[in-house]
Enzyme design. Sequence first.
Site, mmCIF file in Angstrom:
data_model
loop_
_atom_site.group_PDB
_atom_site.id
_atom_site.type_symbol
_atom_site.label_atom_id
_atom_site.label_comp_id
_atom_site.label_asym_id
_atom_site.label_seq_id
_atom_site.Cartn_x
_atom_site.Cartn_y
_atom_site.Cartn_z
ATOM 1 N N GLU A 151 0.829 -1.208 0.000
ATOM 2 C CA GLU A 151 0.000 0.000 0.000
ATOM 3 C C GLU A 151 0.862 1.255 0.000
ATOM 4 O O GLU A 151 0.547 2.235 -0.677
ATOM 5 C CB GLU A 151 -0.953 0.025 1.210
ATOM 6 C CG GLU A 151 -1.973 -1.108 1.246
ATOM 7 C CD GLU A 151 -3.083 -0.984 0.202
ATOM 8 O OE1 GLU A 151 -3.082 -0.018 -0.567
ATOM 9 O OE2 GLU A 151 -3.937 -1.889 0.158
ATOM 10 N N ASP A 167 -4.663 -10.218 -8.421
ATOM 11 C CA ASP A 167 -4.905 -9.183 -9.435
ATOM 12 C C ASP A 167 -3.715 -8.403 -9.996
ATOM 13 O O ASP A 167 -3.284 -8.584 -11.131
ATOM 14 C CB ASP A 167 -5.996 -8.214 -8.955
ATOM 15 C CG ASP A 167 -5.758 -7.614 -7.560
ATOM 16 O OD1 ASP A 167 -4.672 -7.815 -7.000
ATOM 17 O OD2 ASP A 167 -6.658 -6.938 -7.041
ATOM 18 N N GLU A 175 -12.363 -0.329 -10.071
ATOM 19 C CA GLU A 175 -11.970 -1.282 -11.126
ATOM 20 C C GLU A 175 -12.923 -1.362 -12.314
ATOM 21 O O GLU A 175 -12.474 -1.517 -13.457
ATOM 22 C CB GLU A 175 -11.765 -2.684 -10.527
ATOM 23 C CG GLU A 175 -10.562 -2.803 -9.598
ATOM 24 C CD GLU A 175 -10.786 -2.224 -8.209
ATOM 25 O OE1 GLU A 175 -11.964 -1.957 -7.858
ATOM 26 O OE2 GLU A 175 -9.797 -2.021 -7.471
ATOM 27 N N ARG A 179 0.495 3.718 -3.281
ATOM 28 C CA ARG A 179 -0.150 5.016 -3.041
ATOM 29 C C ARG A 179 0.877 6.125 -2.835
ATOM 30 O O ARG A 179 0.808 7.176 -3.471
ATOM 31 C CB ARG A 179 -1.082 4.944 -1.829
ATOM 32 C CG ARG A 179 -2.164 3.899 -2.013
ATOM 33 C CD ARG A 179 -3.240 3.995 -0.968
ATOM 34 N NE ARG A 179 -3.984 2.746 -0.905
ATOM 35 C CZ ARG A 179 -5.226 2.637 -0.467
ATOM 36 N NH1 ARG A 179 -5.872 3.684 -0.041
ATOM 37 N NH2 ARG A 179 -5.832 1.469 -0.436
#
Length: 650
Positions: free
Chosen positions: A278, A411, A545, A282
């Site tokens: 993360e 993913d 998404e 980000r």
Amino acid sequence: MSATGILPTYQRFVNGVPVSFSRRSCRAREKYVIFLVFITFGLICFGTFFYLPEFRTGGTAESVFKVYDQIKRAGPELLIPPPPHLEDTREAPKMLRHEEDFRVDPHVIGDRAKLKAKIEQDGELKVLERPDLVVPKTSTVRQKNIVNQLDENVRAEDFGIANIVTVPPAPSQHHPLIRGGEDTDPIARERREKIKEMMKHAWDNYVRYAWGKNELKPISKRGHVGSIFGSLPLGATIIDGLDTLYIMGMKEEFKQARDWVATELNFDQMTSDVSVFEVNIRFVGGLLACFALTGDTMFRDKAQQIADKLLPAFDTPTGIPNALINFKTGASKNYGWASGSSSILSEFGTLHLEMAYLSDVTGKPIYRAKVDHIRKVLQEMEKPKGLYPNYLNPKTGNWGQHHMSMGALGDSFYEYLLKVWIQTNKEDNEARQMFDDAMQAVFQHMLKNSTGGLTYFAELKFERPENKMDHLGCFSGGLLGLASKTLRNEVSDRYMEVAKEITRTCHESYDRSQTKLGPESFRFGEGAEARALRSSEKYYILRPEVIESYYYMYKLTKDNKYRDWGWEAVQALEKYCRVPGGYTGIKNVYSEDPQQDDVQQSFFLAETLKYLYLLYSDDSLISLDEWVFNTEAHPLPIKGVNSYYRESTQ
Ligand code: DMJ
């Protein structure tokens, strides 16, 4: 004078009888003295206020406005600070009943992992000095010419940025558009303006009620301490939102956010564990995108400082990083629930774009070396049926449980294989080959058709397909479209076919709900067609998404239906998620009157709104020929074709 009092008294007596004090009963001289005392006291207080360090710059009038501004921004919390222990239980309309569903220790479980764990209950920066200006190795005259050639879209100075690296001349004199990009279609223009208004609403409320905090609670109107980055004010929404502000041309807002990063962002205060993944997608990704867009070296240097803090997580026997790191001690570990403390494929497999780019802009090879090593380990491992399990033990180098997914836990690993190849201007053929090989196995074992004619990616659990697809997996429509259009070969048509079908299925998951927003996961069979069955799968947390795939598919096919589907989502967001204090997620997409979760996720600003804005922009803005989005929608330049790459000349 009273005989007993220490202080003089002005008590008056009439005939020995005390007379009660009143303005009328004062003598003129006494009134004058009292008046003088009050005036002097008032002046001292007023004067002292403006000698406070924060308010000393500028003239008095300016200071008055600054003070007024700061009080406005601080909002009600300036006067009534929120009791920290009540943060999550505070009365919030329509949401208390299921608060439990969302209360997970933010220091222990990351976003997707947190959600996955909840769904799968069945199985499983102090002020830094400004960096020196990096002067490109071009003559002054040449530099000037280059800057003069730029249209107004590339003037970082407009955004209050002083410390910029001039756009280098190589590799071409062409400068990609990074602002502007108005479409010729008036409907698209109108829709785009609406998206900008939504961004303003989300941003202004964050500024007003949660400035510096990670995320906003738009109903409670305060910072969200349950954010994946915890309660420390790391400004996750600022970092995630910055490049969206820039692209949308929101100059004032960008400048304010940029200044916060320069002076307030401080990871040294981070004493608890944070997710390597993360922080990378980000923070590092967001800052690097801002460096590329603006040339402001402050962004690059902050990205590097943060990435340096992630490095100890790679010190495992295999070099596969652990999921969590403590910035203070450098100790790292994995989630206990992740198949015998394994590392997660979608996490250690989603570092390459940022780390490779960081090496190129800093001239320090270490970041790229770390991710190249991960690649090597993965290359050498045996893949069951050509598939990549979601778990890998960083100590033994063995796969954990054989669970495979195009959604949570898998993913973005697949996403980065393709995008790294694109980032290198299609030179990293090993990455593309790994992508194609992986997709071949995924198509063979996980791609399914429902009885109702919908195409989806099932999950695999020890060879058994689970007919369920995550909202997270809906990025794959756009990804396969991109794979199809970037290389013509024997599978490109098939990629496009599946891309269209998956995007249609994901649209169906929205269209079949009352709110026209899609659930976190949806199932096929058991009487369901693209619908969630369990209550723990019915929420929508402003995820991007599906809209991301609309964006790619529109850009790649020019089929207007994708713009229309995007607009359906906008209308639903406005109806069910917009509140006066920002945007909130909802707990049940199948309810006409859904409970709201009171969280404005930072990725709503980074991804959902950015993809929507670009969906209604023309192709010249952040062109897919010149930029590649990281998994948090932060655009990174493509090497060799994009003059914003800003490779280090050291
Ligand atoms: C984002 O942080 C990224 O897109 C990530 O890859 C997956 N989850 C969220 C958004 O849903």
